[in-house]
Design an enzyme around this catalytic site. Structure first.
Site, PDB file in Angstrom:
ATOM      1  N   GLN A  88      -4.548  -1.493   9.561  1.00 40.56           N
ATOM      2  CA  GLN A  88      -4.540  -2.742   8.938  1.00 40.56           C
ATOM      3  C   GLN A  88      -5.020  -3.762  10.140  1.00 40.56           C
ATOM      4  O   GLN A  88      -4.694  -3.829  11.159  1.00 40.56           O
ATOM      5  CB  GLN A  88      -2.920  -2.943   8.610  1.00 40.56           C
ATOM      6  CG  GLN A  88      -2.629  -4.288   7.973  1.00 40.56           C
ATOM      7  CD  GLN A  88      -3.316  -4.091   6.595  1.00 40.56           C
ATOM      8  OE1 GLN A  88      -3.183  -3.228   6.049  1.00 40.56           O
ATOM      9  NE2 GLN A  88      -3.941  -5.398   6.427  1.00 40.56           N
ATOM     10  N   LYS A 135       0.799  -1.113   0.058  1.00 37.47           N
ATOM     11  CA  LYS A 135       0.007   0.096   0.001  1.00 37.47           C
ATOM     12  C   LYS A 135       0.818   1.222   0.162  1.00 37.47           C
ATOM     13  O   LYS A 135       0.584   2.197  -0.759  1.00 37.47           O
ATOM     14  CB  LYS A 135      -0.894   0.006   1.210  1.00 37.47           C
ATOM     15  CG  LYS A 135      -2.129  -1.143   1.125  1.00 37.47           C
ATOM     16  CD  LYS A 135      -2.939  -1.112   2.241  1.00 37.47           C
ATOM     17  CE  LYS A 135      -3.649  -2.521   2.244  1.00 37.47           C
ATOM     18  NZ  LYS A 135      -4.352  -2.782   3.381  1.00 37.47           N
ATOM     19  N   ASP A 144     -10.815   3.035   3.696  1.00 42.34           N
ATOM     20  CA  ASP A 144     -11.314   1.590   3.466  1.00 42.34           C
ATOM     21  C   ASP A 144     -12.810   1.128   3.351  1.00 42.34           C
ATOM     22  O   ASP A 144     -13.153   0.140   3.092  1.00 42.34           O
ATOM     23  CB  ASP A 144     -10.750   0.822   4.730  1.00 42.34           C
ATOM     24  CG  ASP A 144      -9.640  -0.041   4.557  1.00 42.34           C
ATOM     25  OD1 ASP A 144      -9.264  -0.433   3.382  1.00 42.34           O
ATOM     26  OD2 ASP A 144      -8.943  -0.526   5.633  1.00 42.34           O
TER      27      ASP A 144
END
Ligand code: NAP
Length: 285
Positions: A97, A53, A120
């Site tokens: 995460q 990422k 997200d």
């Protein structure tokens, strides 16, 4: 005739090149898209995802911040970290995460992220926006699947889509997105008694389970579009999806490979969401 491959690597590259151009334009307006990724602990797979990422952000010209914290971090300290990023004007997207260590409530952390920075798309407010058709961030993996359908020019109106898996991050939002595009949607899960009965009627199948060979060739209508979200390891330890790829590709019309399918699209849509957030910031400051 074998199915046409939907190449997630090539499509990702095409989109990321566009994003890099848009980033240049935003920078000229004084805004550099910024993504902060918080990694707690040293889970091996998470480290790889996070590295990818951050790398993708850098390639697109974004500002990226990796916040690494030890597994022993308290819930209160992680909350404080999220809150300081919420207030940081150089950060337009925040991602925690997952999975988090057991002593930390993941949902609580997701809800702590400001919805304007929830790139997200896991916040309840993002989920509610998707459900009601309001603007908001869409979760990256199902959004990437939709981009792949768009890329092949697939019109979902009046089509029957079967989604296998009902997680909050893939299956459920996938079903909502397909519904929004006027597909008739069937959402299957572990308590679905006869999966094949449903998949055989599908024009589009999205497999998001996490088990090898959940979808075999006898379960697919000739010409169907098959999107494989699963990420598993085969007997040799090689990455593979939920779909029996070699057999299903002989029946399907289009199919996504694993690796090189949905995986790269997920990160691409994370960049897309961060860019949207940065664009909003550019227009409001
Ligand atoms: P998850 O939370 O474990 O959900 C799996 C879903 O599959 C559940 O809804 C479960 O049903 C259902 N299921 C389990 N066995 C089934 C069966 N035999 N038949 C039908 N449905 C069954 O997983 P997830 O987070 O959605 O992820 C799914 C897969 O996608 C995993 O392999 C994951 O690694 C992969 N993934 C890939 C990406 C990417 O970027 N490529 C991103 C996210 C996830 P119940 O609800 O009834 O338990």
């Amino acid at each position: 005739m074998a199915a046409q491959l939907i190449d997630g690597v090539a499509l990702s590259q095409q989109l990321r090149d566009q994003f890099a151009q848009e980033t240049l334009a935003l920078k000229a307006m004084g805004v550099t898209p910024g993504l902060a990724v918080i990694l707690v602990g040293d889970d091996q797979a998470s480290q790889v995802y996070v590295r990818n990422k951050v790398k993708a952000c850098e390639q697109a010209g974004f500002h990226s911040v990796l916040v690494r914290q030890p597994a022993s971090l308290s819930e209160a300290d992680l909350l404080a970290c999220v809150q300081s990023l919420n207030l940081d004007p150089t950060i337009h997207g925040i991602l925690v995460q997952l999975p988090l260590p057991k002593h930390i409530d993941a949902q609580k952390m997701i809800e702590a992220i400001s919805p304007e920075k929830d790139v997200d798309g896991f916040h309840v407010s993002s989920a509610g926006a998707l459900m009601t058709g309001l603007p908001g961030f869409w979760p990256c993996t199902p959004h990437g699947c939709m981009k792949m359908l768009e890329h092949i020019g697939y019109n979902l109106r009046g089509k029957h889509a079967v989604v296998i898996g009902r997680s909050n991050i893939v299956g459920k939002p996938m079903a909502m997105m397909l519904l929004q595009q006027n597909a008739t949607v069937t959402l299957c899960h572990s308590a679905t008694p006869d999966l094949k009965h449903h998949t055989l009627q599908a024009d589009v199948i999205v497999a998001a389970v996490g088990k090898r060979h959940v979808l075999t060739a006898d379960m697919v209508k000739p010409g169907a579009v098959v999107i494989d979200v699963g990420m598993n390891r085969d007997g040799q330890g090689k990455l593979c999806g939920d779909v029996d790829f070699e057999a299903v590709r002989l029946v399907a019309g289009h199919i996504t490979p694993v690796p090189g399918g949905v995986g790269p699209m997920t990160i691409t849509m994370l960049l897309a969401n961060t860019l949207i957030s940065a664009r909003c910031a550019a227009h409001t400051h």
